[in-house]
Design a protein around this motif. Structure first.
Motif, PDB file in Angstrom:
ATOM      1  N   TYR A 139     -51.009 -29.988   0.409  1.00 58.84           N
ATOM      2  CA  TYR A 139     -51.616 -28.730  -0.025  1.00 58.84           C
ATOM      3  C   TYR A 139     -51.035 -27.551   0.741  1.00 58.84           C
ATOM      4  O   TYR A 139     -50.805 -26.477   0.170  1.00 58.84           O
ATOM      5  CB  TYR A 139     -53.136 -28.789   0.158  1.00 58.84           C
ATOM      6  N   GLU A 140     -50.773 -27.744   2.037  1.00 63.13           N
ATOM      7  CA  GLU A 140     -50.204 -26.656   2.840  1.00 63.13           C
ATOM      8  C   GLU A 140     -48.823 -26.252   2.330  1.00 63.13           C
ATOM      9  O   GLU A 140     -48.510 -25.058   2.226  1.00 63.13           O
ATOM     10  CB  GLU A 140     -50.123 -27.066   4.313  1.00 63.13           C
ATOM     11  N   ALA A 141     -48.016 -27.232   1.986  1.00 59.95           N
ATOM     12  CA  ALA A 141     -46.675 -26.937   1.458  1.00 59.95           C
ATOM     13  C   ALA A 141     -46.781 -26.215   0.118  1.00 59.95           C
ATOM     14  O   ALA A 141     -46.036 -25.264  -0.164  1.00 59.95           O
ATOM     15  CB  ALA A 141     -45.861 -28.218   1.317  1.00 59.95           C
ATOM     16  N   TRP A 142     -47.714 -26.658  -0.712  1.00 63.06           N
ATOM     17  CA  TRP A 142     -47.899 -26.011  -2.019  1.00 63.06           C
ATOM     18  C   TRP A 142     -48.399 -24.578  -1.851  1.00 63.06           C
ATOM     19  O   TRP A 142     -47.908 -23.654  -2.530  1.00 63.06           O
ATOM     20  CB  TRP A 142     -48.884 -26.826  -2.842  1.00 63.06           C
ATOM     21  N   LEU A 143     -49.343 -24.357  -0.925  1.00 60.09           N
ATOM     22  CA  LEU A 143     -49.837 -23.002  -0.671  1.00 60.09           C
ATOM     23  C   LEU A 143     -48.702 -22.087  -0.227  1.00 60.09           C
ATOM     24  O   LEU A 143     -48.582 -20.958  -0.693  1.00 60.09           O
ATOM     25  CB  LEU A 143     -50.910 -23.026   0.410  1.00 60.09           C
ATOM     26  N   ALA A 144     -47.881 -22.604   0.676  1.00 59.07           N
ATOM     27  CA  ALA A 144     -46.771 -21.782   1.186  1.00 59.07           C
ATOM     28  C   ALA A 144     -45.807 -21.424   0.067  1.00 59.07           C
ATOM     29  O   ALA A 144     -45.287 -20.307   0.010  1.00 59.07           O
ATOM     30  CB  ALA A 144     -46.045 -22.546   2.291  1.00 59.07           C
ATOM     31  N   ALA A 145     -45.571 -22.375  -0.839  1.00 61.67           N
ATOM     32  CA  ALA A 145     -44.609 -22.140  -1.923  1.00 61.67           C
ATOM     33  C   ALA A 145     -45.156 -21.203  -2.989  1.00 61.67           C
ATOM     34  O   ALA A 145     -44.373 -20.577  -3.720  1.00 61.67           O
ATOM     35  CB  ALA A 145     -44.228 -23.468  -2.566  1.00 61.67           C
ATOM     36  N   THR A 146     -46.474 -21.079  -3.069  1.00 59.88           N
ATOM     37  CA  THR A 146     -47.069 -20.255  -4.128  1.00 59.88           C
ATOM     38  C   THR A 146     -47.592 -18.924  -3.629  1.00 59.88           C
ATOM     39  O   THR A 146     -48.216 -18.176  -4.387  1.00 59.88           O
ATOM     40  CB  THR A 146     -48.219 -21.020  -4.818  1.00 59.88           C
ATOM     41  N   ARG A 147     -47.382 -18.592  -2.383  1.00 61.64           N
ATOM     42  CA  ARG A 147     -47.816 -17.280  -1.881  1.00 61.64           C
ATOM     43  C   ARG A 147     -47.079 -16.165  -2.582  1.00 61.64           C
ATOM     44  O   ARG A 147     -45.886 -16.261  -2.815  1.00 61.64           O
ATOM     45  CB  ARG A 147     -47.559 -17.196  -0.373  1.00 61.64           C
ATOM     46  N   ALA A 162     -69.612 -29.533   0.813  1.00 60.86           N
ATOM     47  CA  ALA A 162     -68.675 -30.258   1.666  1.00 60.86           C
ATOM     48  C   ALA A 162     -68.171 -31.537   0.993  1.00 60.86           C
ATOM     49  O   ALA A 162     -67.779 -32.499   1.668  1.00 60.86           O
ATOM     50  CB  ALA A 162     -69.329 -30.585   3.000  1.00 60.86           C
ATOM     51  N   THR A 163     -68.166 -31.556  -0.314  1.00 62.13           N
ATOM     52  CA  THR A 163     -67.693 -32.711  -1.087  1.00 62.13           C
ATOM     53  C   THR A 163     -66.254 -33.052  -0.692  1.00 62.13           C
ATOM     54  O   THR A 163     -65.401 -32.177  -0.590  1.00 62.13           O
ATOM     55  CB  THR A 163     -67.739 -32.380  -2.588  1.00 62.13           C
ATOM     56  N   ARG A 164     -65.985 -34.329  -0.506  1.00 61.83           N
ATOM     57  CA  ARG A 164     -64.649 -34.768  -0.096  1.00 61.83           C
ATOM     58  C   ARG A 164     -63.741 -34.937  -1.321  1.00 61.83           C
ATOM     59  O   ARG A 164     -64.101 -35.620  -2.280  1.00 61.83           O
ATOM     60  CB  ARG A 164     -64.747 -36.075   0.697  1.00 61.83           C
ATOM     61  N   LEU A 165     -62.577 -34.297  -1.245  1.00 58.98           N
ATOM     62  CA  LEU A 165     -61.577 -34.342  -2.317  1.00 58.98           C
ATOM     63  C   LEU A 165     -60.231 -34.758  -1.751  1.00 58.98           C
ATOM     64  O   LEU A 165     -59.954 -34.575  -0.563  1.00 58.98           O
ATOM     65  CB  LEU A 165     -61.427 -32.970  -2.983  1.00 58.98           C
ATOM     66  N   GLN A 166     -59.368 -35.263  -2.621  1.00 60.72           N
ATOM     67  CA  GLN A 166     -57.999 -35.635  -2.235  1.00 60.72           C
ATOM     68  C   GLN A 166     -57.040 -35.007  -3.243  1.00 60.72           C
ATOM     69  O   GLN A 166     -56.411 -35.694  -4.025  1.00 60.72           O
ATOM     70  CB  GLN A 166     -57.867 -37.164  -2.216  1.00 60.72           C
ATOM     71  N   PRO A 167     -56.916 -33.675  -3.221  1.00 61.52           N
ATOM     72  CA  PRO A 167     -56.248 -32.966  -4.323  1.00 61.52           C
ATOM     73  C   PRO A 167     -54.753 -33.251  -4.401  1.00 61.52           C
ATOM     74  O   PRO A 167     -54.121 -33.690  -3.435  1.00 61.52           O
ATOM     75  CB  PRO A 167     -56.515 -31.499  -3.986  1.00 61.52           C
ATOM     76  N   ILE A 168     -54.206 -32.951  -5.579  1.00 68.04           N
ATOM     77  CA  ILE A 168     -52.818 -33.280  -5.887  1.00 68.04           C
ATOM     78  C   ILE A 168     -52.163 -32.117  -6.627  1.00 68.04           C
ATOM     79  O   ILE A 168     -52.824 -31.381  -7.376  1.00 68.04           O
ATOM     80  CB  ILE A 168     -52.760 -34.567  -6.743  1.00 68.04           C
ATOM     81  N   ALA A 169     -50.866 -31.947  -6.442  1.00 73.65           N
ATOM     82  CA  ALA A 169     -50.108 -30.929  -7.176  1.00 73.65           C
ATOM     83  C   ALA A 169     -49.925 -31.356  -8.620  1.00 73.65           C
ATOM     84  O   ALA A 169     -49.652 -32.527  -8.917  1.00 73.65           O
ATOM     85  CB  ALA A 169     -48.741 -30.723  -6.524  1.00 73.65           C
TER      86      ALA A 169
END
Length: 246
Positions: free
Chosen positions: A238-246, A153-160
């Protein structure tokens, strides 16, 4: 301006090179595939000829105890060759929180790389980024099987990666910071929740099991990998990136 991108054919470098060229700069990508070996120094002198700025986005080939030797050798070679070529600005891509997680071999190695740059002969900038969206699949693969993915459950703040490229391009074409810039994505996630969102978006039926002993990031506690005050917050979610890479 001529800019040499060391690691110019990798995930970040292959995006940074055209972005800088679009801005009107002369850009030379340098990597093993272009005849430049940072470990031996082969090809460095030619790659740095007339370069005003060098951007180093290379990675160690391993994340283990061998990684400090990689960065010690490659930074030494790059700083020496850069000084001889008259390079005026050395830029390195590093990791947010890298100096707060000494229990990870790779993070200790990147901290060493930063120290070598700070103590080197050339004005510098360090761009520290959080974990890339593009690496989430690899992180999950470390501790997965056909049915489950085990994640802490490590907290991350990921980036494109594209947002990291934008930050690097802006830094490379500005005056040296002689310091550090942090860049991060707009949202903080627990890694296990990030895994669940990723699998759901892709229709992957595997189950994410929270396991605080699973994988490299299990060693990280609290908010060590979260960007602090003063960080540049990138726009891509992240949600926008996931949608764009489906």
């Amino acid at each position: 301006m001529k800019i040499t991108v060391i690691g110019g054919t990798g995930l970040i470098g292959s995006q940074l090179v055209p972005k800088l060229r679009e801005a009107g700069h002369t850009v030379e990508p340098a990597s093993l595939s272009t005849g430049v070996d940072l470990l031996t120094g082969k090809g460095l002198a030619d790659a740095l000829t007339d370069a005003e700025t060098v951007v180093n986005v290379t990675n160690s080939p391993t994340f283990d105890a061998a990684s400090p030797d990689f960065f010690r050798t490659t930074m030494g070679n790059l700083l020496t060759a850069g000084e001889q070529a008259g390079v005026r600005h050395q830029v390195v891509l590093s990791i947010v929180g890298v100096d707060r997680v000494p229990q990870l071999d790779y993070y200790r190695a990147k901290t060493l790389q930063e120290e070598l740059l700070r103590n080197g002969p050339t004005a510098y900038s360090i761009v520290r980024a959080t974990q890339f969206f593009e690496f989430v699949d690899a992180i999950m693969s470390w501790t997965s099987d056909e049915d489950t993915v085990r994640l802490p459950a490590t907290r991350l703040q990921p980036i494109a990666a594209a947002d990291v490229v934008a930050a690097l391009a802006a830094t490379a074409t500005a005056a040296p910071l002689n310091g550090t810039l942090d860049v991060a994505g707009p949202d903080v996630y627990a890694l296990d929740e990030l895994g669940r969102r990723t699998l759901a978006a892709r229709g992957d039926r595997r189950t994410v099991v929270t396991d605080d002993r699973a994988g490299m990031f299990a060693a990280v506690q609290g908010d060590m990998l979260i960007a602090g005050p003063g960080a540049n917050i990138a726009p891509t979610s992240y949600e926008a990136w996931l949608a764009a890479t489906r």
